[in-house]
Design a protein around this motif. Structure first.
Motif: not given
Length: 482
Positions: A126-129, A252-274
């Motif tokens: 699934g993480w390929e798609s 556990g080891n789930f390839a980049w599934l968790n890392v890319i999900t975290i990456t997607l979550a960044v899109a919801a973060v208020d940029g003023s906090l960065l």
């Protein structure tokens, strides 16, 4: 008509962090492809691409490799993708004009799509798609000179919603242990690729396992709706996603599934906090506005299929409804295995099989083998053979098309295949015979661990591939003995 709504400068910093993280994942994916393709997909691989493209037409698997395939060309594609991703990671596309920025971000997407569409079962995860859909949307985010387009930000949140909510629904509709809160009594032990801390997670008290499951249900079935709420609620929801995905990274080891999900979550973060300084954005060109709106409309239409899947009774998990891997459905672990089995490959240099034959074990890089070896940290890197052998241990039919070929490669001493292993017990000359046995594995108890130093207890339970020698035609020839 005013187009002020089309962009939102408050997400300028969020876009920058998102793009850097996505470029790093792309880089990792291309490097993994370059390192493993010869043994798995190469001209002499277990499932050669050249054979695949002869029987599957371009329209069913769009890929550059339909026009030409050679191992050298695949390596060029993979390393070009890696180089482009590294340039994006360093911000090389940020100062470019809008049109050039879009073209540069399209390069890794096209190249990785070409790999996935001919990757067969080695790229059936699934993480390929998810990487391809995320990468496609990232093409339209634009450079530093313009503010991030709101339609693309919303589509990224919609993608994250489907990832999380789909995973939550498949659990509630699937294994009853998710509903009675007992799944994590088993999952840390039976998951495909345990990590260094998985043994400790498994031995948490039973009530904490129930808390883990409850927290998972909340994060996947409730929190995703808050991603579309006004700030700061959306940022809080994104933070919860990051924390829960980080927990999965540790367990556990789930390839980049968790890392890319975290990456997607960044899109919801208020940029003023960065705290990232940025220039005053210029107005978005009219052609760019039209292109983004057309893409967004197409994605809305394509979303019909994953929405129907989410609402239907027979929910599919990790499925692509089109060959471009856009608007996919996601989900994981709708069922949890209660016991762990492993396929263990063994060879011998003895010229005859006797009760005294010395069998030596092939050790893979990530999956459990030697009971005294601590499970390693592999993710976000992806070891494709290790993962597929986990499926082979569930049912031999998952490996019917390639496991005998793997045995044949080991008998022949194939150099590319040997690189997939952490330990090759026959470094100087290939073995005379190879077999694959099935073992039952369980974690040691804390007492057993203290007394023996072992992480696992295992015992043989059957045979997956009977003892084979190399036939004159180069294929494995079973001897009729185990």
């Amino acid at each position: 008509m005013s187009w002020d709504w089309f962009t939102d400068p408050d997400y300028w910093s969020s876009r920058l962090v998102f793009q850097r993280m996505l470029a790093a994942i792309y880089l990792l994916a291309f490097v993994a492809a370059a390192n493993q393709f010869r043994a798995l997909l190469g001209e002499r691989g277990l499932l050669p691409i050249s054979r695949f493209v002869r029987r599957v037409p371009f329209r069913e698997s769009p890929s550059l490799f339909h026009w030409h395939y050679s191992d050298r060309f695949f390596a060029a594609v993979a390393w070009t993708g890696a180089a482009t991703s590294a340039a994006l990671l360093l911000g090389a596309a940020d100062p470019l004009p809008v049109w050039a920025n879009l073209l540069v971000w399209a390069v890794p997407w096209v190249l990785y799509l070409s790999i996935v569409n001919v990757g067969q079962l080695w790229y059936s995860f699934g993480w390929e798609s998810l990487l391809l859909e995320t990468g496609f949307l990232a093409i339209f985010l634009g450079p530093a000179s313009v503010a991030p387009p709101v339609p693309v930000l919303l589509l990224l949140l919609w993608l994250l919603f489907r990832v999380e909510f789909g995973a939550g629904l498949i659990k509630m509709r699937g294994d009853p242990c998710w509903r009675d809160l007992t799944c994590l009594r088993y999952h840390h032990e039976t998951q495909p690729m345990p990590g260094p801390l998985s043994w400790y997670f498994h031995h948490l008290p039973g009530p904490l396992h129930k808390v883990e499951v409850l927290a998972n249900h909340a994060a996947q079935l409730v929190v995703p709706f808050a991603l579309f709420a006004p700030q700061p609620v959306a940022t809080v929801a994104a933070g919860i996603v990051v924390v829960t995905q980080g927990w999965l990274v540790l367990s556990g080891n789930f390839a980049w599934l968790n890392v890319i999900t975290i990456t997607l979550a960044v899109a919801a973060v208020d940029g003023s906090l960065l705290p990232v300084p940025h220039p005053e954005p210029a107005p978005a060109p009219a052609w760019y506005v039209g292109l983004v709106l057309a893409m967004a409309a197409a994605m809305v239409v394509l979303s019909y299929w994953p929405v129907r899947n989410l609402l239907g009774r027979s929910q599919l998990m990790n499925y692509s409804f089109n060959r471009l891997h856009l608007a996919n459905t996601y989900g994981a672990f709708g069922s949890v295995t209660r016991e762990r089995h492993e396929v263990i490959l063994e060879g011998t240099a003895d010229e005859e099989i006797t009760p005294d034959t010395e069998w030596r074990e092939y050790e893979l890089k990530g999956k459990p083998g030697d009971p005294y070896r601590r499970p390693p940290q592999i993710a976000p890197y992806h070891l494709r053979l290790d993962w597929q052998l986990w499926f082979a241990a569930l049912s031999s039919r998952y490996a019917a098309g390639w496991l005998p070929a793997l045995v044949g490669k080991l008998l022949a001493g194939d150099r590319a295949v040997r690189t997939l292993f952490r330990h090759d017990p026959f470094p100087d000359s290939p073995p005379a015979f190879v077999r694959a046995r099935l073992f039952h594995y369980r974690y040691t108890t804390p007492r057993e661990r203290g007394e023996t130093g072992a992480w696992w207890v295992r015992e043989p339970v059957g045979t997956v591939v009977r003892t084979c020698r190399l036939a004159p035609d180069g294929s494995p020839e079973p001897l009729g003995v185990d």
